[in-house]
Design a protein around this motif. Sequence first.
Motif, PDB file in Angstrom:
ATOM      1  N   GLY A 195      -9.195  -8.989   9.135  1.00  0.00           N
ATOM      2  CA  GLY A 195      -8.298  -7.921   8.700  1.00  0.00           C
ATOM      3  C   GLY A 195      -8.441  -6.623   9.465  1.00  0.00           C
ATOM      4  O   GLY A 195      -7.637  -5.715   9.291  1.00  0.00           O
ATOM      5  N   ALA A 251      -9.253  -2.991   6.636  1.00  0.00           N
ATOM      6  CA  ALA A 251      -9.548  -3.724   5.403  1.00  0.00           C
ATOM      7  C   ALA A 251     -10.499  -2.945   4.503  1.00  0.00           C
ATOM      8  O   ALA A 251     -10.446  -3.075   3.271  1.00  0.00           O
ATOM      9  CB  ALA A 251     -10.141  -5.087   5.742  1.00  0.00           C
ATOM     10  N   GLN A 298      -7.109  -8.945   3.163  1.00  0.00           N
ATOM     11  CA  GLN A 298      -8.548  -9.151   3.304  1.00  0.00           C
ATOM     12  C   GLN A 298      -9.329  -8.097   2.526  1.00  0.00           C
ATOM     13  O   GLN A 298     -10.363  -8.405   1.901  1.00  0.00           O
ATOM     14  CB  GLN A 298      -8.952  -9.124   4.781  1.00  0.00           C
ATOM     15  CG  GLN A 298      -8.464 -10.309   5.596  1.00  0.00           C
ATOM     16  CD  GLN A 298      -9.123 -11.606   5.152  1.00  0.00           C
ATOM     17  OE1 GLN A 298     -10.243 -11.627   4.669  1.00  0.00           O
ATOM     18  NE2 GLN A 298      -8.409 -12.711   5.320  1.00  0.00           N
TER      19      GLN A 298
END
Length: 455
Positions: A59, A63, A231
């Motif tokens: 990600g 993230a 994520q």
Amino acid sequence: MLLAGVWLAWRFGAFYLLHPIRTLRAMPFEGGARQMLLSLGGTVGVGNISGVAVALAFGGAGAIFWMWVGAFASMSLKYAEIILGMLYRKRENGRYRGGAPYYIKEALGKRAAAFFAALLVLDSVAVGGVIQSSAIAEAAESGFGLSPLVCGVLLAVICAVIFFFGADLFGLSAVIVPLMSVGYIAAALAVIFVNAARLPSVLGQIFTEAFSPAAAGGGALGFLLSPALRQGIVKGLFSNEAGCGTAATAHAEAKETVPARQGLFGIFEVFCDTVLLCTLTALAILTALGGDLAAYGAHGVRVCAAAFRSVFGGAADLLLFFFVFLFAFATILSYGYYGRESLRCFRGGARFTNGFIAAYCLSLLVGAVAAPQAVWTVSDGMICLMLAVNTTAVLLKAKEVTAAHDAFYAQIGKYSARASRMRSRASASAKKVSAISDSETKRGETLYLVQNRAK
């Protein structure tokens, strides 16, 4: 989850953000700390190490921003589910028992409660058994060249001895969790300090990639499906378990008699797990290795090991194995307890306890040799199913949660100073519930009268 968490936070007045010191002081460390440490052991697992690394690999640095968003939004959910677990617990054989299935039964019916209990049993095997042993085996192979099969066998034997001989899980967690948390914080801070020159650029990278055009490509729908957001939210949930209903099982056994006071531990758990430990892991990785982690794939432990080597050199593998083992082992104990208690929701479930423990120990062996990506995929699915059922039940029981919170709010909100000086509770009118003194709150009897009247 985000919408439910934000709504509950608004309903509670976001007291834990406005009054963090008062909230901390109101926590019942005398009557509920052992249960909190077992629950915290379940949340502070390898998700704080390998889970964060996997989130960064798939990600990007953005993230971490969405981990923070999910954590602050979900604090109120964990607070609410622990309150419900305390309200609907039952006393059996001289001890309290409870958990999410008890209030899900009242909110959604017996079938939904049985479905959730079955999910929790399976989740115990997937998350508590397979994922944790997979991380331990990966760290042992990287650090000592130990075969995953041998590592899995050793873990299975150790856990079989603990569970079959009835070891005190709360006592073990009370020793393991503080030790591993303090040690890991010190090690991660050392890595960040050595690479402090990169810290400003890393912080900028986190905020930039969270809203970057690449992450949000495809308009609003593309943004909601962006790797950074997905994520961050999912791995954050895997780590802190807010809204999943797992923590209610451990907290139901607390000696504390005030549900809202015990519920404060849920807020504390999410903060320690995601805002503190996950952030330190992410900053250590990004400052030491940068943002290009795709080459590591789902091998999160190897990412952290590479970051720690920048400071600790050859001792990094040994140090990381020590932390991974303690983090994972604390989660193994917690989820074994969750799965065993969930069997009580089924008729004759106590008779299958030994069978579950045997299957749980076998899952440790399977996890040591399983493919990491497949394990993470299964865990994501299990957590999302549990989240859907539990959050629905919490929202349906929101009136009872808010009644319990409102009766307790004087102790932690803007009226706490006045309430602490009160020697007795003034009579309450039908429209307003007066504040309660600390001594009466600790006894819990007066508070239950107020809660029942509000309900």
